[in-house]
Design an enzyme around this catalytic site. Structure first.
Site, PDB file in Angstrom:
ATOM      1  N   GLY A  44       0.842  -1.184   0.000  1.00 48.52           N
ATOM      2  CA  GLY A  44       0.000   0.000   0.000  1.00 48.52           C
ATOM      3  C   GLY A  44       0.873   1.227   0.000  1.00 48.52           C
ATOM      4  O   GLY A  44       2.098   1.154  -0.094  1.00 48.52           O
ATOM      5  N   GLY A  45       0.239   2.361   0.111  1.00 45.15           N
ATOM      6  CA  GLY A  45       0.977   3.604   0.065  1.00 45.15           C
ATOM      7  C   GLY A  45       1.942   3.760   1.220  1.00 45.15           C
ATOM      8  O   GLY A  45       2.888   4.539   1.136  1.00 45.15           O
ATOM      9  N   MET A  46       1.734   3.049   2.306  1.00 46.79           N
ATOM     10  CA  MET A  46       2.576   3.227   3.479  1.00 46.79           C
ATOM     11  C   MET A  46       3.543   2.078   3.693  1.00 46.79           C
ATOM     12  O   MET A  46       4.223   2.034   4.706  1.00 46.79           O
ATOM     13  CB  MET A  46       1.699   3.412   4.721  1.00 46.79           C
ATOM     14  CG  MET A  46       0.900   4.691   4.683  1.00 46.79           C
ATOM     15  SD  MET A  46       0.077   5.006   6.236  1.00 46.79           S
ATOM     16  CE  MET A  46       1.496   5.178   7.330  1.00 46.79           C
ATOM     17  N   GLY A  47       3.596   1.123   2.798  1.00 50.74           N
ATOM     18  CA  GLY A  47       4.558   0.049   2.978  1.00 50.74           C
ATOM     19  C   GLY A  47       4.027  -1.279   2.510  1.00 50.74           C
ATOM     20  O   GLY A  47       3.090  -1.359   1.712  1.00 50.74           O
ATOM     21  N   VAL A  49       2.859  -5.430   3.430  1.00 54.96           N
ATOM     22  CA  VAL A  49       2.223  -6.279   4.424  1.00 54.96           C
ATOM     23  C   VAL A  49       2.629  -7.716   4.136  1.00 54.96           C
ATOM     24  O   VAL A  49       2.578  -8.174   2.993  1.00 54.96           O
ATOM     25  CB  VAL A  49       0.690  -6.143   4.393  1.00 54.96           C
ATOM     26  CG1 VAL A  49       0.052  -7.048   5.438  1.00 54.96           C
ATOM     27  CG2 VAL A  49       0.289  -4.705   4.644  1.00 54.96           C
ATOM     28  N   LYS A  65       2.608  -5.373   9.114  1.00 54.61           N
ATOM     29  CA  LYS A  65       2.677  -4.205   8.250  1.00 54.61           C
ATOM     30  C   LYS A  65       3.942  -3.411   8.575  1.00 54.61           C
ATOM     31  O   LYS A  65       4.205  -3.073   9.726  1.00 54.61           O
ATOM     32  CB  LYS A  65       1.439  -3.326   8.436  1.00 54.61           C
ATOM     33  CG  LYS A  65       1.382  -2.158   7.449  1.00 54.61           C
ATOM     34  CD  LYS A  65      -0.004  -1.537   7.409  1.00 54.61           C
ATOM     35  CE  LYS A  65      -0.103  -0.504   6.295  1.00 54.61           C
ATOM     36  NZ  LYS A  65      -1.472   0.041   6.180  1.00 54.61           N
ATOM     37  N   ASP A 158     -11.545   4.674   2.763  1.00 53.56           N
ATOM     38  CA  ASP A 158     -11.281   3.820   1.601  1.00 53.56           C
ATOM     39  C   ASP A 158     -12.100   2.533   1.697  1.00 53.56           C
ATOM     40  O   ASP A 158     -11.583   1.434   1.520  1.00 53.56           O
ATOM     41  CB  ASP A 158      -9.785   3.498   1.506  1.00 53.56           C
ATOM     42  CG  ASP A 158      -9.410   2.960   0.114  1.00 53.56           C
ATOM     43  OD1 ASP A 158     -10.160   3.227  -0.839  1.00 53.56           O
ATOM     44  OD2 ASP A 158      -8.387   2.280   0.002  1.00 53.56           O
TER      45      ASP A 158
END
Length: 800
Positions: A44-47, A49, A65, A158
């Site tokens: 995802g946008g933050m890293g 998983v 995550k 989202d």
């Protein structure tokens, strides 16, 4: 479940993005803290998983995550921390749980969360061929999870099928909302994900974004943004297609007009070709279309205020109730009146709405069950005449007795128009009788139910015979016709054993009906035995038809323990009943809960926990008035107990505040039951207590003397037979009638010891009043003796 060697369909645990999803992690970089990485699940946008295995202190698989390497040390670390804190505050069965958080050796932050084995909600619904009702029930659970997040101050932003995963546990679909970490400006267009560096707060997925999210700025977003996304998700769940995106305002407006019945097509913005017509939505009922139109309103003020409000409107739709999204036309106003008096059939009855809509439902079921054209025609004609006889506009006035009009008209017509069809007439009479029973109208209920019994004279009984008989047992018990009630209960149980041996549900309800007779006869040990038998035979995994019966059995046992003043046992059984009623997703649970809240509060009152009882009683009074109106038996009782919970917290202000509740309870009981009924006698006695506390001694003495004169309304073994001597004795004392007070208080002390036990707080109160009486009679030595006994018993109670 797939092995750990490769990805399986259950691994869609997070937002998927570009990357090598499913590839196993190299052994050299395979552990972070106590977690061994197995494979990548998504990006995802933050890293990233990963599926990981927690090695200690417990072994389990988790979704781990990690902040992306290039993001570490930047504002993304702070955003990651915000997400971690938000998720840690949430604990709900429909939200993926956070287990742990920390920092890896290379400085990257991580947290471990529940690994959800499931598939996106729309895929799950399609793969399992869920019907409309099942899809809506599943969606309502999602709404409740989102509502919990909102209550914790978290907006998801989202919501889409990939972020609502569904797994089946013991055959039950369990949704989980995942991925609250999208606040990085990542926008998905046409299946690809891009960073929006100009507006990092405008995260989301284009087809599910609300108009305010599309327009920005991020500060314009509130919980109604999630309501819009839930509307898109619901639309897709029901139609397998998404509505036009929010940035195509013209197409979206036309789509809503189709939903509301005021447009013919929706044009594709780019090509101008027809994309939707009313025929495309023909599978959706009118009420569902209005619900979707409200959830998808471009203006936030026109949407549902919360996810809970959306869920509640869907629940009303499923229950056949009034849908708030539908315009309040005259045809809907009369149904709103009926909603305030919702016919939730209590105790052991099946939920039946015996007004126009309810009669149609009942008739439709009969039509389906009987293929004969002649019968179907007669029933259809009966229901049509019923509908034609009721003008919806008569409900415009708040005091118009719509329900009585419908039931009375049904009663008049059924005997004539279905005279040649005794089986069909029996079921309609049963429907009408249940309706009156649910409203607390015992005598008219009894007349219709007796008609059902008479219709089977000389004929082989059918299930309607048992159902009507079970209700008659409870009504006769309530009306103190105990011998008649017990004889009927034994007859019906014998019949159930011989002719309906496989019908466990009806046999359980008959056992509970018999327990009602024992309860009104104050035979509480027998009540407990029968209630426990029902609970054990139903078991912990009840069929849907038996959940209400199990809850009612728990309640009956708790009530009996309460009357025996075994209050710990009563609290346990009633607590279980309240918990199961709150969890039961069924309209009948609301009616059950009204009575259960009162019963649980009675235990608290008897434990002298008055402040704890008050909020439960206020909830019960509020819900009871909404469902039944103010003159329902359960509501009358709650009013009186609410007054008691307030008054007994002490202080003149509380006594004054309690008076209207006591007076309302007494007046309603007298109006509905007359002066001889136990409810009327008890409410008169209670009103006398508050009059005495207010210094209105003449009023108190009159009320207590009236209750005392009618004490035979209660069985000799009932607690009232001790309390009434106490109350009158205290009022005689306050008036100065010392000899009368002494004699009454001595009897109260003796009776309360027999009925409850020596340390019962009301008995101690009687001893203290007797000491005061003897002081006034200039007999100080005797007074001191009683005072010391009271103090010793109080000390014993405190020690235990």
């Amino acid at each position: 479940m797939q092995s750990d060697d490769g990805p399986g369909p259950e691994d869609k645990t997070v937002v998927e993005g570009a990357g090598r999803i499913g590839e196993k992690v190299n052994d050299g970089a395979g552990q972070i803290g106590p977690y061994r990485l197995i494979r990548e699940l998504g990006r995802g946008g933050m890293g990233e998983v990963y599926l990981a295995e927690q090695l200690e202190p417990v072994q389990r698989k988790v979704a781990l995550k990690l902040i992306g390497t290039r993001r570490s040390g930047s504002a993304f670390d702070a955003m990651f921390e915000v997400e971690r804190q938000m998720l840690a505050r949430m604990y709900h069965p429909a939200i993926a749980q956070v287990y742990d958080a920390g920092t890896a050796e290379d400085g990257r932050a991580y947290f471990a969360m529940e690994w959800v084995r499931g598939e996106p909600i729309v895929d799950h619904a399609d793969h399992h061929a869920l019907d409309e009702r099942e899809r809506l029930q599943l969606f309502i659970r999602v709404c409740r999870g989102i509502q919990h997040a909102h209550q914790q101050g978290v907006i998801h932003r989202d919501i889409k099928p990939d972020n609502v995963l569904v797994d089946r546990v013991d055959g039950v679909a369990m949704p989980k909302v995942i991925d609250f970490g999208i606040a990085t400006g990542i926008v998905e267009r046409d299946g690809s994900r891009y960073a929006d560096s100009a507006s990092s707060g405008r995260a989301g997925t284009r087809g599910y974004m609300s108009p305010e999210m599309v327009a920005g700025p991020a500060t314009a977003v509130d919980t109604r943004t999630d309501v819009y996304s839930l509307g898109v998700l619901l639309f897709e769940l029901l139609t397998s297609r998404r509505p036009p995106p929010a940035d195509d305002s013209e197409a979206l407006t036309e789509m809503r007009e189709i939903l509301m019945g005021s447009a013919r097509t929706v044009r594709a913005a780019a090509s101008g070709t027809e994309r939707w017509t009313p025929r495309d939505l023909s599978g959706l009922g009118r009420e569902l279309r209005w619900i979707l139109a409200r959830a998808l309103a471009p203006e936030r003020e026109a949407r549902y205020d919360s996810a809970a409000a959306l869920a509640e409107d869907l629940r009303r739709y499923l229950d056949g109730g009034v849908v708030e999204a539908v315009p309040a036309t005259p045809a809907y106003r009369w149904r709103k009146f009926l909603q305030r008096n919702r016919l939730v059939v209590g105790v052991a009855a099946v939920v039946t709405v015996a007004v126009v809509s309810g009669l149609v439902v009942a008739v439709y079921g009969l039509l389906q069950a009987r293929a004969q054209a002649e019968r179907a025609e007669q029933i259809a004609l009966f229901s049509t005449n019923m509908l034609d006889s009721i003008d919806p506009r008569i409900a415009d006035g708040a005091d118009t007795p719509v329900l009585d009009r419908v039931l009375s008209d049904a009663a008049e017509r059924v005997g004539v128009e279905l005279a040649g069809q005794p089986s069909i007439r029996a079921e309609i009479e049963l429907t009408i009788g249940r309706a009156y029973w649910a409203l607390g109208r015992l005598e008219p209920a009894r007349r219709h139910l007796e008609t059902v019994i008479k219709l089977f004279e000389g004929r082989r009984p059918e299930p309607a015979y048992l159902d009507a008989g079970a209700l008659l047992v409870q009504i006769d018990a309530e009306l103190a016709r105990l011998d008649e009630a017990m004889a009927r209960a034994d007859h019906l149980l014998a019949l159930a054993e011989s002719d309906f041996a496989r019908d466990q549900a009806r046999r359980m309800r008959l056992l509970l009906a018999k327990s009602a007779v024992h309860f009104h006869a104050a035979e509480y040990d027998r009540v407990i035995a029968l209630g426990q038998q029902v609970v054990e035979q139903i078991g912990p995994e009840a069929d849907e038809r038996l959940i209400g019966t199990r809850i009612d059995a728990l309640r009956r046992v708790g009530q009996a323990y309460s009357e025996l003043h075994q209050l710990d046992q009563a609290a346990d059984w009633l607590g279980r009943a309240v918990s199961q009623a709150r969890q039961w997703d069924h309209p009948v649970s609301r009616g059950l809960l009204v009575g259960l809240l009162n019963d649980r509060s009675v235990v608290l009152l008897r434990q002298q926990r008055y402040a704890e009882a008050e909020p439960l009683l206020r909830e019960g009074a509020r819900e009871g008035e909404r469902l039944y109106g103010s003159d329902h038996p359960d509501v009358i009782t709650i009013f009186g107990n609410l007054g008691g919970s307030i008054r007994q917290q002490g202080g003149q202000d509380n006594v004054l505040e309690s008076l209207p509740f006591y007076e309302k309870s007494r007046d309603l009981a007298l109006e509905r039951y007359g002066p001889q009924h136990p409810r009327s006698v008890a409410s008169t006695y209670n009103l006398g207590n508050v009059y005495r506390d207010l210094g209105r001694i003449d009023d108190a003495l009159a009320a207590h003397r009236e209750a005392f004169a009618r004490r035979d309304a209660f069985a000799e073994s009932h607690l009232f037979q001790g309390l009434v001597y106490l109350g009158l004795g205290q009022s005689e004392l306050a008036t100065g009638n010392l000899s009368e007070a002494r004699d009454l208080l001595l009897i109260a002390i003796d009776r309360l010891e027999t009925l409850v036990g020596p340390r019962f707080h009301r008995r101690i109160e009687a001893m203290e009043a007797l000491a005061e009486t003897l002081d006034a009679m200039q007999r100080p030595d005797e007074a001191e003796q009683w005072r010391r006994q009271a103090e010793a018993l109080t000390a014993q109670g405190d020690a235990t």
